[in-house]
Design a protein around this motif. Structure first.
Motif, PDB file in Angstrom:
ATOM      1  N   LYS A  35      -5.672   2.097  -2.319  1.00 19.42           N
ATOM      2  CA  LYS A  35      -6.426   1.880  -3.558  1.00 19.42           C
ATOM      3  C   LYS A  35      -7.853   1.397  -3.316  1.00 19.42           C
ATOM      4  CE  LYS A  35      -2.381   1.095  -6.476  1.00 19.42           C
ATOM      5  NZ  LYS A  35      -1.359   1.320  -5.431  1.00 19.42           N
ATOM      6  N   ASP A  73      -1.241   4.638  -0.500  1.00 19.83           N
ATOM      7  CA  ASP A  73      -2.376   4.432  -1.395  1.00 19.83           C
ATOM      8  C   ASP A  73      -2.878   3.001  -1.264  1.00 19.83           C
ATOM      9  OD1 ASP A  73      -4.300   4.520  -3.296  1.00 19.83           O
ATOM     10  OD2 ASP A  73      -2.971   4.942  -4.990  1.00 19.83           O
ATOM     11  N   ASN A 122       0.790  -1.232   0.000  1.00 17.58           N
ATOM     12  CA  ASN A 122       0.000   0.000   0.000  1.00 17.58           C
ATOM     13  C   ASN A 122       0.823   1.283   0.000  1.00 17.58           C
ATOM     14  OD1 ASN A 122      -2.700  -1.337   0.468  1.00 17.58           O
ATOM     15  ND2 ASN A 122      -1.630  -2.035   2.290  1.00 17.58           N
TER      16      ASN A 122
END
Length: 256
Positions: free
Chosen positions: A22, A20, A5
């Motif tokens: 996502k 991130d 991540n």
């Protein structure tokens, strides 16, 4: 080292950390918290990097804790020590970022909620996009503000304003956050990262050893009583999270 991540970009003395997940607007689950802690600790012995910019995608910084994550809230089958360790993930994450020897600058776009406010408070400086907002809704879900954020917030804005932010759960937009001392710069929307990079690079122009010494000295002065004020905040969250009002509030929060 690579993470699921998080991405790290190196530009000479500067590192840019992009968080991130996502999904779910970068909501913190245990996996993201552990990775972000490992990332911070990877800089502790780094003698080449002198400043670190923390950012998220352009559309958001973080929506806070992931209230739907199974590992985050599942308590069955865990020992008391295992449960306590999980509740302290955010505390260790913030401590790892706060005690990094490098200057840290957080760039916030669109929204920073709950834990997404607590982590930036552990950084040295914060930059917000003009249209972004901060929001601390922990009381709405029956929890205290933890991760060591309460004394950091109180130090920056004073006790009356800290109570208002935490208890009334009002959204705070960039101009007010700047006026109250929660952020250091406001950028045009979409430009918070670039403004944070500019600020971070200015710190790298100074003698590196002196910068590290001054950061440590200022933190030692400003944070002297922080641990006294917040050493049990994760234990308090563990306690309050089991209360019936908190369980009901968590269930209803996402639907409002």
């Amino acid at each position: 080292m690579s993470w699921k991540n998080v991405e790290i970009e190196k530009r000479g003395p500067l590192a840019i950390v992009t968080m991130d997940r996502k999904e779910k607007l970068n909501a913190f689950n245990p996996t993201l918290m552990r990775e972000m802690t490992e990332v911070a600790r990877s800089f502790h012995g780094d003698q080449e990097t002198q400043a670190v910019v923390l950012t998220g995608p352009k559309d958001y910084f973080s929506a806070g804790a992931d209230l739907t994550d199974t590992e985050m809230w599942q308590m069955d089958g865990l020992t008391d020590v295992q449960l306590r360790d999980r509740f302290y993930l955010g505390v260790r994450l913030s401590e790892a970022w706060e005690t990094m020897p490098q200057i840290t600058v957080c760039a916030i776009e669109k929204l920073a909620v709950g834990a997404g406010v607590a982590l930036p408070l552990a950084c040295d400086w914060r930059v917000m996009g003009k249209g972004a907002y901060l929001y601390v809704p922990e009381i709405k879900i029956g929890l205290n503000l933890q991760w060591g954020a309460q004394p950091r917030l109180t130090r920056l804005v004073g006790p009356a304003r800290a109570k208002r932010i935490i208890i009334l759960c009002e959204r705070m937009y960039a101009d007010q956050a700047l006026d109250w001392g929660l952020v250091d710069e406001v950028a045009e929307d979409g430009q918070a990262k670039e403004k944070a990079i500019e600020l971070a690079l200015r710190s790298t122009e100074m003698p590196a050893a002196a910068v590290r010494m001054v950061k440590e000295a200022v933190n030692a002065t400003a944070n002297a009583l922080n641990h006294v004020a917040s050493y049990a905040d994760a234990d308090q969250s563990w306690l309050t999270s089991t209360m019936s009002a908190a369980r009901e509030a968590r269930k209803n929060f996402g639907s409002k």
